[in-house]
Design a protein around this motif. Structure first.
Motif, PDB file in Angstrom:
ATOM      1  N   ALA A 169      24.548  18.279  23.773  1.00 59.16           N
ATOM      2  CA  ALA A 169      23.634  19.288  24.318  1.00 59.16           C
ATOM      3  C   ALA A 169      23.664  20.569  23.496  1.00 59.16           C
ATOM      4  CB  ALA A 169      23.979  19.570  25.775  1.00 59.16           C
ATOM      5  N   LEU A 170      24.855  21.053  23.181  1.00 58.05           N
ATOM      6  CA  LEU A 170      24.963  22.296  22.417  1.00 58.05           C
ATOM      7  C   LEU A 170      24.352  22.138  21.029  1.00 58.05           C
ATOM      8  CD1 LEU A 170      28.572  23.431  23.398  1.00 58.05           C
ATOM      9  CD2 LEU A 170      26.449  24.579  23.999  1.00 58.05           C
ATOM     10  N   ALA A 171      24.662  21.037  20.350  1.00 60.82           N
ATOM     11  CA  ALA A 171      24.129  20.834  19.001  1.00 60.82           C
ATOM     12  C   ALA A 171      22.622  20.624  19.024  1.00 60.82           C
ATOM     13  CB  ALA A 171      24.826  19.634  18.349  1.00 60.82           C
ATOM     14  N   TYR A 172      22.129  19.860  19.975  1.00 61.30           N
ATOM     15  CA  TYR A 172      20.702  19.550  20.024  1.00 61.30           C
ATOM     16  C   TYR A 172      19.871  20.811  20.251  1.00 61.30           C
ATOM     17  CZ  TYR A 172      16.281  17.510  21.526  1.00 61.30           C
ATOM     18  OH  TYR A 172      14.953  17.202  21.646  1.00 61.30           O
ATOM     19  N   PHE A 173      20.242  21.591  21.254  1.00 59.44           N
ATOM     20  CA  PHE A 173      19.426  22.758  21.582  1.00 59.44           C
ATOM     21  C   PHE A 173      19.614  23.895  20.586  1.00 59.44           C
ATOM     22  CE2 PHE A 173      19.435  20.542  25.657  1.00 59.44           C
ATOM     23  CZ  PHE A 173      18.084  20.581  25.963  1.00 59.44           C
ATOM     24  N   ALA A 174      20.776  23.982  19.955  1.00 60.56           N
ATOM     25  CA  ALA A 174      20.987  25.046  18.969  1.00 60.56           C
ATOM     26  C   ALA A 174      20.362  24.695  17.629  1.00 60.56           C
ATOM     27  CB  ALA A 174      22.480  25.314  18.801  1.00 60.56           C
ATOM     28  N   TYR A 175      20.618  23.486  17.150  1.00 59.08           N
ATOM     29  CA  TYR A 175      20.221  23.135  15.792  1.00 59.08           C
ATOM     30  C   TYR A 175      18.845  22.483  15.704  1.00 59.08           C
ATOM     31  CZ  TYR A 175      25.176  23.915  14.886  1.00 59.08           C
ATOM     32  OH  TYR A 175      26.419  24.475  14.798  1.00 59.08           O
ATOM     33  N   ARG A 176      18.388  21.898  16.782  1.00 66.22           N
ATOM     34  CA  ARG A 176      17.079  21.239  16.736  1.00 66.22           C
ATOM     35  C   ARG A 176      16.009  22.053  17.450  1.00 66.22           C
ATOM     36  NH1 ARG A 176      15.831  16.118  15.023  1.00 66.22           N
ATOM     37  NH2 ARG A 176      13.892  15.224  15.804  1.00 66.22           N
ATOM     38  N   MET A 177      16.390  22.712  18.540  1.00 69.39           N
ATOM     39  CA  MET A 177      15.426  23.495  19.313  1.00 69.39           C
ATOM     40  C   MET A 177      15.495  24.985  18.989  1.00 69.39           C
ATOM     41  SD  MET A 177      13.884  21.225  21.196  1.00 69.39           S
ATOM     42  CE  MET A 177      13.158  22.112  22.569  1.00 69.39           C
TER      43      MET A 177
END
Length: 703
Positions: A169-177
């Motif tokens: 969750a942290l990686a997806y929303f920080a790095y992708r979103m």
């Protein structure tokens, strides 16, 4: 706060300018709670102990099932993500690549599975479960087989599933979103911009409270463990005075680290620690009952796999061992939840560019292999010692767990050397936990410009001191038991936050799938026979001949040629499309950032060009269709190494410039350098049609 933007490349190093400021609501709210609880525990230890006991009893009775259920659900969810179509999704833009090699990444995951508490419980829990199991008679063959399996279960893939969920969750929303690297960001799909208000503050506050109690529990265990080890080696008395000294030492080292930036040194010592602990386990295996331990290792794997389904949903509904549940399963699940923010942040920061499938496989398998090895070697050695007649050792390991590990080591050669190595390892785990914990909590209570930025030094120092104060307070109240109970209490609200986080992540990934479907349902320009031109439909697109295609593949333009393409081809083409869109009532604009750039064209650019200080030149078309995410098409130069094939005389340097296409979700991995005016318009229309199809699919799913 602005709505989410296209993810930027976070591979740049943080600038030397202050890139973080305190979030006053979360910082003041959490710090007041922590200081109040710590002072209350120190001033009135009996009252605090009684209140904590009542709360734990209430939580165990009413929410014990909740802890057990969500632990299972989280694990099933991350495995589902890995095995489903979502497993192909990158934790970062599509063009991003892993920052670390597979070996280095695996080594860091491996290191994440080690801590003082593993050394503490690898002996204490198997002996306790053998002598006083939750059901059945103790000190039997059945109890011996189940004892180590219970320990593997409490330290196994269920807990790592919680870490995996938080890390994804942290990686997806920080790095992708391109949202802030904080817990609240994962709730954006559910609550939108409300995450920037009281709701988001409450979520981050719950994360801070859970994290500090989880870290305080580890520090408390480390204090008691090291105190006994120092007593065995150097006759330093056991008691609160020595424990206060160890807490002060941890706070001092964390403070020095925050001020002088010695993280690299501590990281190297941590890597050394991995090898020392492996050597310690190998020493016990070789000098102990080698054949028995190898047989037990295989047996433990079989028992763990065969009994996992029953263990993971075991609530003891008909004959509930409340005290055992509070001391073991409920405590461990609350502890994993409390540590999820801490470890999840670490896992996210080292996993940018990897797919969800790679992330889940690595997170569930690599650390657990270490846990399996360590617990099997030390746990089975301890049980064998008890079964051989060492009843005193069994009682000591069960009632004073800190003695168990060192007493076991006394049965092997070279005790002073081996015990010194073990104490050194425990001390390193202890101080690095204090340092890293202070950093994570400081980051959770600060606004940061990018995920690579860290909170200010004074904030880190404050949280190092606050953690030490809370650890001392809980030790005064009732030692490790009080810390365990406090963790159960503080883990509960964050457990509900993690449920929302899981739902938010799933919703975001479904949107991602709709976007992928929209591409599959749309035909590219050459297949559909669509034409384009100055009037977006007047001239037929003439495909490149094979010679033109070959010449284009062998062309390695320099920065000047790339800039000329941006101004002479890309800008007019995007402007033409924007004018046509505006004639149909759609708000569209072209942003020209092709002038005044830094000229490096590197991949380290940001999605918003000079607006956010990246200096990377580009031109982009933005069309607002009335939904949350406008259509975005950007052409951006990126420096790439010149291939070694072909005629070397064609290459002016070792580097050339590609003109990559970026959409809202990141770089698409293809180069439009050399496209004609009409061909570039066709490509824009391809992507625009796919975006419109995505909007349709997503709107239909929402209904």
């Amino acid at each position: 706060m602005d709505e989410p933007r296209e993810p930027e490349d976070q591979s740049t190093q943080p600038s030397e300018e202050p890139n973080a400021r305190i979030n006053p609501t979360v910082f003041i709210g959490s710090s007041l709670c922590i200081v109040a609880i710590a002072l209350w525990a120190i001033i009135s230890p009996e009252g605090a102990s009684e209140t904590i006991g009542v709360l734990v009893g209430w939580i165990s009775e009413w929410f014990g099932w909740f802890y057990i259920l969500i632990a299972t659900v989280f694990l099933v969810f991350v495995i589902f993500l890995a095995l489903s179509r979502y497993g192909r999704t990158k934790l970062g833009p599509e063009h991003s690549e892993p920052e670390f090699s597979t070996f280095s990444w695996a080594a860091m995951l491996f290191a994440a599975g080690i801590g003082t508490d593993v050394m503490f419980f690898a002996v204490a829990e198997p002996v306790t479960q053998y002598m006083a199991p939750p059901v059945g008679e103790g000190e039997t063959l059945a109890a011996a087989r189940e004892a180590t399996v219970w320990t593997l279960f409490h330290y196994g893939i269920t807990g790592w599933g919680m870490y995996a969920l938080m890390g994804i969750a942290l990686a997806y929303f920080a790095y992708r979103m391109n949202l802030p690297l904080s817990i609240r960001s994962a709730l954006y799909p559910l609550f939108g911009n409300r995450i920037y208000g009281p709701l988001g503050h409450g979520v981050d506050l719950a994360a801070v409270l859970g994290t500090i109690f989880g870290i305080a529990t580890s520090l408390g265990i480390g204090v008691v463990f090291l105190n006994y080890g120092l007593n065995a080696l150097f006759s330093i008395p056991e008691g609160l005075s020595a424990q206060i000294g160890l807490v002060v030492l941890a706070v001092a080292i964390a403070t020095v680290s925050a001020v002088s930036g010695v993280n690299k040194g501590i990281r190297r010592l941590s890597e050394l620690n991995v090898w020392l602990t492996l050597g310690l386990a190998a020493f016990i295996l070789i000098t102990g009952q080698t054949v028995f331990l190898l047989n037990a290792f295989v047996l433990n794997i079989g028992d763990y796999v065969s009994g996992f389904a029953g263990l993971t949903m075991q609530t003891f509904a008909f004959d509930r061992p409340t005290e055992w549940l509070n001391g073991w399963t409920l405590f461990f699940w609350a502890w994993w939840i409390a540590w999820a923010s801490f470890v999840g942040l670490f896992l996210a920061r080292i996993s940018r560019g990897r797919t969800i499938r790679q992330f889940v496989a690595g997170t569930l398998i690599i650390p657990f292999l270490y846990i399996l090895m360590w617990v099997s070697v030390f746990g089975n050695s301890a049980i064998s010692l008890v079964r051989s007649g060492a009843a005193g050792f069994g009682e000591a390991a069960m009632n004073t767990p800190e003695q168990g590990f060192y007493t076991l080591l006394e049965q092997y050669p070279l005790f002073p050397i081996v015990a010194s190595v073990a104490t050194f390892c425990g001390l390193l785990f202890y101080v690095t936990s204090a340092d890293s914990g202070a950093l994570v909590m400081a980051n959770l209570t600060s606004y940061r410009k990018t995920p690579r930025d860290d909170a200010a030094v004074p904030v880190r120092i404050f949280w190092a001191v606050a953690t030490g104060l809370l650890t001392l307070a809980m030790l005064v109240v009732g030692g490790i038991t009080a810390l365990q109970n406090a963790t159960i209490i503080m883990g509960l609200p964050f457990g509900f936050v993690m449920v929302l986080l899981m739902l938010g992540l799933y919703k975001a990934l479904r949107v991602e799938a709709h976007r992928e479907d929209s591409r599959r349902y749309s035909l590219p320009a050459q297949l559909s026979g669509r034409s384009s031109g100055s009037d977006v439909g007047d001239r037929a697109l003439a495909p490149l001949s094979w010679r033109q295609r070959l010449r284009r593949s062998m062309s390695f333009p320099d920065y000047a040629k790339a800039s000329a393409f941006l101004s002479e081809v890309a800008l007019p083409a995007l402007t033409e499309v924007a004018e046509e869109l505006r004639s149909h009532g759609i708000e569209a604009e072209v942003r020209d950032r092709s002038g005044g750039g830094s000229g490096n064209g590197s991949e380290n650019g940001s999605s918003n060009g000079s607006e956010n200080g990246s200096g990377v030149p580009h031109v982009e078309l933005v069309a607002d269709l009335g939904e949350e995410e406008p259509f975005l098409y950007r052409v951006e130069p990126r420096e790439a190494r010149t291939p070694v094939y072909g005629d070397s005389s064609m290459r002016d340097s070792d580097f050339y410039y590609r003109l990559d296409v970026h959409l809202r979700e990141g770089g698409q991995g293809y180069d439009v350098m050399g496209y004609t005016h009409s061909q570039l318009i066709d490509d824009v229309l391809d992507q625009y049609e796919q975006h419109v199809e995505f909007v349709r699919l997503n709107a239909g799913a929402a209904r």
